[in-house]
Every structure is written in C-alpha cells, then in structure tokens.
Design a protein around this motif. Structure first.
Motif, PDB file in Angstrom:
ATOM      1  N   THR A  99      25.448  25.010   2.761  1.00 40.39           N
ATOM      2  CA  THR A  99      26.590  25.715   1.574  1.00 40.39           C
ATOM      3  C   THR A  99      27.820  26.292   2.717  1.00 40.39           C
ATOM      4  N   ALA A 100      27.755  26.775   3.799  1.00 34.08           N
ATOM      5  CA  ALA A 100      29.084  27.719   4.198  1.00 34.08           C
ATOM      6  C   ALA A 100      29.615  26.778   5.321  1.00 34.08           C
ATOM      7  N   ALA A 101      29.567  25.510   4.868  1.00 34.28           N
ATOM      8  CA  ALA A 101      30.248  24.397   5.052  1.00 34.28           C
ATOM      9  C   ALA A 101      31.490  23.827   4.712  1.00 34.28           C
ATOM     10  N   THR A 102      32.306  24.145   5.624  1.00 35.34           N
ATOM     11  CA  THR A 102      34.162  23.872   4.974  1.00 35.34           C
ATOM     12  C   THR A 102      34.339  22.660   5.316  1.00 35.34           C
ATOM     13  N   GLY A 103      33.546  21.939   6.524  1.00 27.24           N
ATOM     14  CA  GLY A 103      34.667  20.331   6.553  1.00 27.24           C
ATOM     15  C   GLY A 103      33.959  19.105   6.355  1.00 27.24           C
ATOM     16  N   VAL A 104      35.010  18.422   6.084  1.00 32.37           N
ATOM     17  CA  VAL A 104      34.237  16.777   5.502  1.00 32.37           C
ATOM     18  C   VAL A 104      33.001  16.824   5.832  1.00 32.37           C
ATOM     19  N   ASN A 105      32.389  15.723   5.644  1.00 33.35           N
ATOM     20  CA  ASN A 105      31.145  15.269   4.988  1.00 33.35           C
ATOM     21  C   ASN A 105      29.592  16.232   5.502  1.00 33.35           C
ATOM     22  N   GLY A 106      29.569  17.614   6.291  1.00 27.17           N
ATOM     23  CA  GLY A 106      29.275  18.584   5.758  1.00 27.17           C
ATOM     24  C   GLY A 106      27.740  18.182   6.564  1.00 27.17           C
ATOM     25  N   CYS A 107      26.272  19.068   6.145  1.00 26.59           N
ATOM     26  CA  CYS A 107      24.703  18.854   6.689  1.00 26.59           C
ATOM     27  C   CYS A 107      24.113  17.157   6.589  1.00 26.59           C
ATOM     28  N   ASN A 108      24.202  16.929   7.091  1.00 25.64           N
ATOM     29  CA  ASN A 108      23.291  15.777   6.651  1.00 25.64           C
ATOM     30  C   ASN A 108      21.240  16.048   7.126  1.00 25.64           C
ATOM     31  N   LEU A 109      21.187  15.039   6.111  1.00 27.30           N
ATOM     32  CA  LEU A 109      19.404  16.019   5.880  1.00 27.30           C
ATOM     33  C   LEU A 109      18.703  14.990   6.573  1.00 27.30           C
ATOM     34  N   TYR A 110      17.769  14.696   7.890  1.00 30.80           N
ATOM     35  CA  TYR A 110      17.347  13.795   8.811  1.00 30.80           C
ATOM     36  C   TYR A 110      15.852  13.991   8.251  1.00 30.80           C
ATOM     37  N   LEU A 111      14.687  12.885   8.773  1.00 36.14           N
ATOM     38  CA  LEU A 111      13.665  13.040   8.081  1.00 36.14           C
ATOM     39  C   LEU A 111      12.915  12.463  10.132  1.00 36.14           C
ATOM     40  N   TYR A 112      12.282  12.995  10.619  1.00 37.61           N
ATOM     41  CA  TYR A 112      11.541  12.515  11.790  1.00 37.61           C
ATOM     42  C   TYR A 112       9.988  12.421  11.917  1.00 37.61           C
ATOM     43  N   ASP A 113       9.562  10.726  11.796  1.00 39.82           N
ATOM     44  CA  ASP A 113       8.254  10.551  11.383  1.00 39.82           C
ATOM     45  C   ASP A 113       7.575   9.742  13.057  1.00 39.82           C
TER      46      ASP A 113
END
Length: 696
Positions: free
Chosen positions: A310-324
């Motif tokens: 929620t504190a990310a200010t840059g474009v794109n921000g965080c990704n959500l990944y799944l490791y399977d």
C-alpha cells in the motif's frame, strides 16, 4: 460450570479461545485456577493458564492443562482443541532455561527440547504465541529466537533465527534458514531469518505445512551467509522453503522457463513478502515489486516500502505471485496479477484471504485485471481498490481472474491483517466493509456490513440485514458488524483456521453487531461512557438472520478477542465449528438454570442440543421451606419432677418444642434475574444454549 468464580480470559497477551472442528471442545485461558489445576502462574508474560471444556454424553466437563508446578513456571504457547493438545514453554531445572513441553491427546507431557542452550542459563520465557508454529500432533515445532538466546552453532549476527524440533527428547534444534542437508549450519543470510514472511510478531498463514515437512521462511537482506554461503550475498529479502529438513528451495526467484526477456532477466533485486502457504506445502503466494516472469511488471522506485504494497508510489507497484511445486520444472512461478489493461500496472495493495488448498486467492489491486461486471453493474477501474479472486483449480486449470467489488480506501486494514474468512475450498469469502457493495446496502448509515461472496456463482450478498426487513432492514443503526477474524487463530496448533466465523460449506455464517437485526435484540446500546456498544450474536442461514445471544446483556466486561475488535462488550462471538451446528460466545447474562453468577461465561448454542436439568431438591418457596414436623420429645426427666417450691407447678406431661425453620442459603445476584434456558429458532432448526464453561 466448574470454574468456581475464576476469571476466564487471557491478560494482555496469550492464546485466544480455540474451538474444535467438531464443536466438542473449546480451549481457553484463565487468570485464576480451578478444576484441579496442578500449577497456576499468576502472570508470566501476561497470560493465563489453559483449560479445556469437553462435551460428553452427560454434559460439559472441564480439565486443567498446565504442567505440574514442580516442572517450573510455564507459559501457554499454542492450543489445539481438535486433538486436545497444547504447547508450553517451561522454566526447567536445574539450568533454569525454558524448554518446550508438549501435552499429548492422552494428557501426558513430553519434553520436546530446550529453547536456548542450557549452558546460557535462564534467558526468560518465549513470547507467547509469537513466531512459533507446530503441527496438531506436536510432531514438529518451529520457532524464532534472537539475541542472547541464539544457539552457539548459529552465526546469525543480528535479528532472529528460526529453529525446529522433530518429536520429543531433543537436546538441540536444527536451523531452518540454511542450505544443505540434514543438520546444516550454512546460513543463507547471516543477518537473520523470518518464519514465513511477517516476522516473529505476526505468523504467516501456512508457514508450516500440516504434516510439518515444509517450512516457508524469509532470508533477510545481507552481504553474506555463512559456511558455503559466506561469499554469497542476499540482495533483498528472499522467500525459501525448507523441505524435510534436508533441502532448500528458492521460492521468490526468477522463473527460468518464464523469465526469458531481457527486461525480466535484468530486473533489480527487490524484497519478496510471503503472504500464505497451502496446508500441504505445495503452493505459496508472495508479493514483490520485482519482475520475476515475462508477464509481470517492475516497480522502478527502489525506495518503495517493499512488503507493504500500500506504500508503493512507483508505477506498476507490487505483483502477486504463486509458486506451485506441481508445475513443470523451471515454470513453478505464476504471475497471478498479470494482464493489466489500464497501462498503470497491477499495483497490488494486499491479500484479503487465501484458501488453505491454494486454489483461490482474494486480493485488492488498483490495476484493471478483469473485464467482467459484478452484480450491481460495476467494473474494475484504474486506481480504485478493486477486489479480485484468482481461481486455479480443476475447473480453471489455466487460472481465472474475476472482479468482485470496489472497496473504499478507509477499509485498507481488511487486506493487510487477515480479518476476512474463506472456506477450505476457497469458494466462499466472508468479510466486513463500510462500502455499500450491494443494492440492499444502499441505504445503510455507514456502518460496516458483513458480506459473503460465492466464487462459483459470482454472487455477493449482504448478510447483516434485518430479519424479514426488521428495523428498516437493519439500516437504522450506527455500530459496525464484525466477524471472528482468521488471524485470531494463528495461536493454535496445526494449520490456521481460515473460516472460524462460518461453516466449511459457507451455508452458516455467524457475526456480531450492536444493531437490532431481529426482534428482542439490542440496538446501539452503550456499555460505557466512551461509546462502546453492546453486541448481539447473529446467525445467517439461507437468507434468514436469527438472534443467538439473549439480546439483553448491556455489560462491558469484554473478552480479549472482542477488545481486539475494539468492542468492550460482554457478548463476544468466539467462533463456530466446521458444520455450523455449534457456535460459541460469551455473555454475563444467565441463559441456563445452571448459571448462578452474573460474571462472564462461555456458552455453546447447539442445533438440537442441550442437557436435561433437574433443579436442586433444596429449592423452596414460602411456607414450604419449613419442612416436615420433627419427632415429639419424650417425658421430662426426674430432675424436673423433683423441682419444689412455689409457683404454678403442674403435673408433668409431654413437652412440645417449637420446630426451627431449616437454614436456606439465598443466592444474591448483583444484577439481572434467573432465566430459563434460551431456545432460538434458526430458520426452522431449534438452537439451544446448552452449556457454559467460564467467566471473566
């Protein structure tokens, strides 16, 4: 009922009540002793002593769980109501260091091993419930320890390390944050290791698999490791899995088979943040602003607060990944938040809930990741807090993203600390929100509502509404509705219960609210001068809302769990079993005849439940309390006959002595009145309040 006036609750810290999956047992803490306790620590890290109330054929029985006093002062760490197990840290003589002790299902105790080296002497107890996980059977115990408490073979220079024991009778633990085979001391990072991804004070869901074979951990950013890793830096916080104590797998690294572009291969190292592991240890969800796959994005602002997206200010921000682990080698990593069409990137804000089997994950992102309309005709908007569900199961083997609703920014707490509930298969999500997310919530007063989303049908329902439209359909009050937060169950043995507020099939949902949603319920009644409101416990089932508590308790002796939800009310929902047939709550009111005090008690409202009650034979009223006449006395003795002198001497005869009324012990109540057992009707099914186990 065996509490003998004890105050039932934890103090400042410690485990919260744990409800067994079948509703037959509830485990809780008390700051006073009863039920034949073999020890009673008044205050050790601000916690109480543990008790288990178990439902038998003839009623509820209560047993003390704490180790005997001769073992030393103890702290309750984890409770497991399913098997009746518990984990303690005990100051053990002669060295005085704390050792782990396991209470087995049969009540016997087993010494797992010392928390710190006995040579270091007493270093104080472990912080109850912080940074410790264990399997339900206590076959595996994993915990964090730092400072002087680190073992001599641990070369960590700062912060904490993660240790593990298997079984009982151990003399020293093994390190978790290492590479290499069994017993390795080659640390990946000398700067510290975190259990899961949230550190010692907030354990991640699924940090330890149900069988204990997989431990997810985070190696903290550092210039080097130790041993064979002494020349290998850790450029950012990195997630790993330690499997069978014999091998280590990189989780938050680039996916070789799906990271082929120059942009992906040259992405800057950024910290990863584990949010959930599946119960079987086969899947893990984590957040990162780094591009780790071709279809992921990169946040160019290196100074963004990684881990708190929620504190990310840059474009794109965080990704959500799944490791399977089940994916083909080199392609284990999946970019869940791929496919943004807004041009601003996914900008994931946080995860609301993840199914224990890893098939569903609910999260909030400001990118446009799906094009569907929800039930009120809304679509995802760039920059809005869009709630999504990602499904990857037998029906959606390639993964499917669905937009659910737009959430107000004021409820950002919802997607950061595991307040929402999700069923084991991930189909149903239950959460609270101040947004008017459904058509029947359009006229609410701004109070938080309880919502249920069905991933199979795509329907979002408001549950905290008036029964058959009662009280303006529940729109007239100002108090927030709340549920039992999933995070309240991290201090339990075995996997974290992700749906303590509802049944496994999602058909029964329990919640509390100060607003009257059914006849006889309280409506925004204050418990103190600070504006705290008395709560009502409700059941939602097949569209009907029913009152479970008595709707009369206005007192404010709240339990620790309700205070954690900012409610100082004696009425507090503790949770339900997995079928929804049993729901546990507290109240100071007397709801059954056996309840003879006005202090806080634990009740179980059970479908078609209850036990027969016969009032004590000594109860009486008015003249009936005189009892039967006693036997007549015999003739006076000769000494009386021999009396001589003036007076009204008469011929001796039978002497009748007035009979004394038997002493009647009166029960003086400070407030309220005795009530008959309360029976509620839950959509055609009788739900009887049947037992009470404790009080505050």
């Amino acid at each position: 009922m065996q509490k003998n006036g004890a105050v039932v609750d934890s103090v400042f810290a410690g485990a919260l009540p744990d409800v067994a999956g079948d509703g037959s047992r509830v485990m809780y803490l008390s700051i006073q002793c009863f039920a034949g306790a073999a020890s009673c620590t008044g205050q050790r890290l601000g916690e109480g002593e543990p008790y288990a109330s178990t439902r038998t054929g003839g009623g509820w029985t209560t047993a003390a769980l704490a180790p005997p006093a001769q073992l030393g002062g103890n702290t309750t760490e984890l409770l497991g109501a399913d098997l009746g197990t518990a984990l303690f840290s005990v100051a053990t003589p002669p060295g005085g260091e704390d050792d782990w002790f396991a209470r087995r299902p049969d009540g016997s105790l087993g010494e797992v091993g010392p928390l710190s080296s006995p040579a270091l002497g007493p270093l104080g107890p472990h912080q109850a419930g912080a940074g410790v996980v264990a399997t339900a059977s206590l076959s595996r115990v994993v915990w964090t320890r730092g400072g002087m408490a680190r073992w001599p073979f641990d070369s960590t220079t700062s912060n904490e390390s993660v240790y593990a024991y298997s079984g009982v009778g151990n003399s020293q633990p093994t390190l978790v944050g290492v590479s290499g085979g069994p017993g390795s001391t080659d640390l990946i990072s000398e700067c510290g290791t975190l259990l899961g991804g949230q550190g010692a004070n907030d354990t991640t869901q699924g940090a330890l698999s149900a069988d204990g074979n997989t431990v997810f951990f985070t190696a903290e950013q550092c210039t080097s490791g130790s041993g064979v890793n002494s020349s290998t830096p850790v450029p950012a916080n990195t997630v790993y899995a330690r499997i069978d104590g014999a091998r280590t797998v990189l989780i938050s690294g680039r996916s070789p088979g799906s990271c082929t572009t120059s942009g992906c291969q040259s992405s800057s190292p950024r910290s990863a943040f584990l949010v959930a592991g599946s119960e079987d240890g086969s899947k893990a969800f984590f957040l990162s602003p780094q591009q780790l796959a071709d279809d992921a994005s990169e946040d160019p602002v290196a100074g963004d607060h990684e881990g708190e997206c929620t504190a990310a200010t840059g474009v794109n921000g965080c990704n959500l990944y799944l490791y399977d682990f089940a994916n083909p080698a080199g392609r284990e990593l999946i970019d869940v938040s791929a496919g943004d069409t807004s041009g601003g990137g996914p900008r994931v804000q946080g995860v609301v809930a993840a199914a224990p089997d890893g098939s569903h994950v609910y999260f909030v992102a400001r990118g446009v990741l799906a094009s569907n309309q929800n039930g009120v005709g809304q679509t995802a908007q760039s920059g809005a807090n869009n709630l999504y569900v990602y499904e990857r199961d037998a029906a959606h083997s390639s993964g499917q993203m669905t937009f659910i609703a737009t959430l107000p920014a004021s409820d950002s707490r919802e997607w950061s600390i595991w307040l929402a509930n999700v069923t084991p298969d991930g189909r149903f999500l239950v959460f609270t929100n101040h947004g008017q997310l459904t058509a029947d919530a359009a006229n609410t007063s701004g109070a938080a509502q309880v919502y249920r989303y069905d991933a199979q049908t795509g329907k979002l329902l408001r549950l905290s509404l008036g029964s058959n439209g009662f009280n303006n359909n529940g729109n007239s009050g100002r108090g927030d509705a709340t549920i039992v937060a999933a995070r309240n169950f991290v201090a339990r043995l075995g996997p974290m219960r992700t749906n303590p507020t509802m049944s496994d099939d999602g058909s029964y949902v329990f919640f509390q609210s100060p607003i009257a949603l059914a006849p006889n319920a309280l409506n925004d009644v204050a418990t103190d001068s600070e504006g705290d409101l008395a709560q009502n416990v409700y059941e939602w089932h097949e569209g009907q809302v029913s009152l479970i508590s008595d709707g009369r308790d206005r007192s404010g002796d709240g339990t620790f769990s309700c205070q954690d939800n900012f409610h100082f009310s004696s009425v507090c929902l503790l949770g339900s079993d997995r079928s929804g047939a049993n729901v546990f709550f507290t109240t100071s009111d007397s709801l059954v005849a056996q309840d003879s005090d006005t202090e806080l008690d634990i009740y179980d409202a059970r479908v078609d439940g209850g036990f027969p009650y016969t009032p004590p034979a000594s109860l009486c009223q008015g003249e009936a309390c005189q009892g039967a006449p006693g036997a007549q006395l015999g003739s006076v003795t000769a000494a009386t006959v021999a009396f001589s002198g003036s007076g009204n001497l008469v011929t001796p005869g039978p002497v009748v002595v007035a009979h004394r009324k038997p002493a009647v012990k009166k029960h003086v109540r400070r407030r309220g009145r005795r009530r008959r057992p309360v029976k509620r009707r839950a959509h055609g099914v009788g739900r009887t309040v049947l037992a009470k186990g404790g009080r505050r």
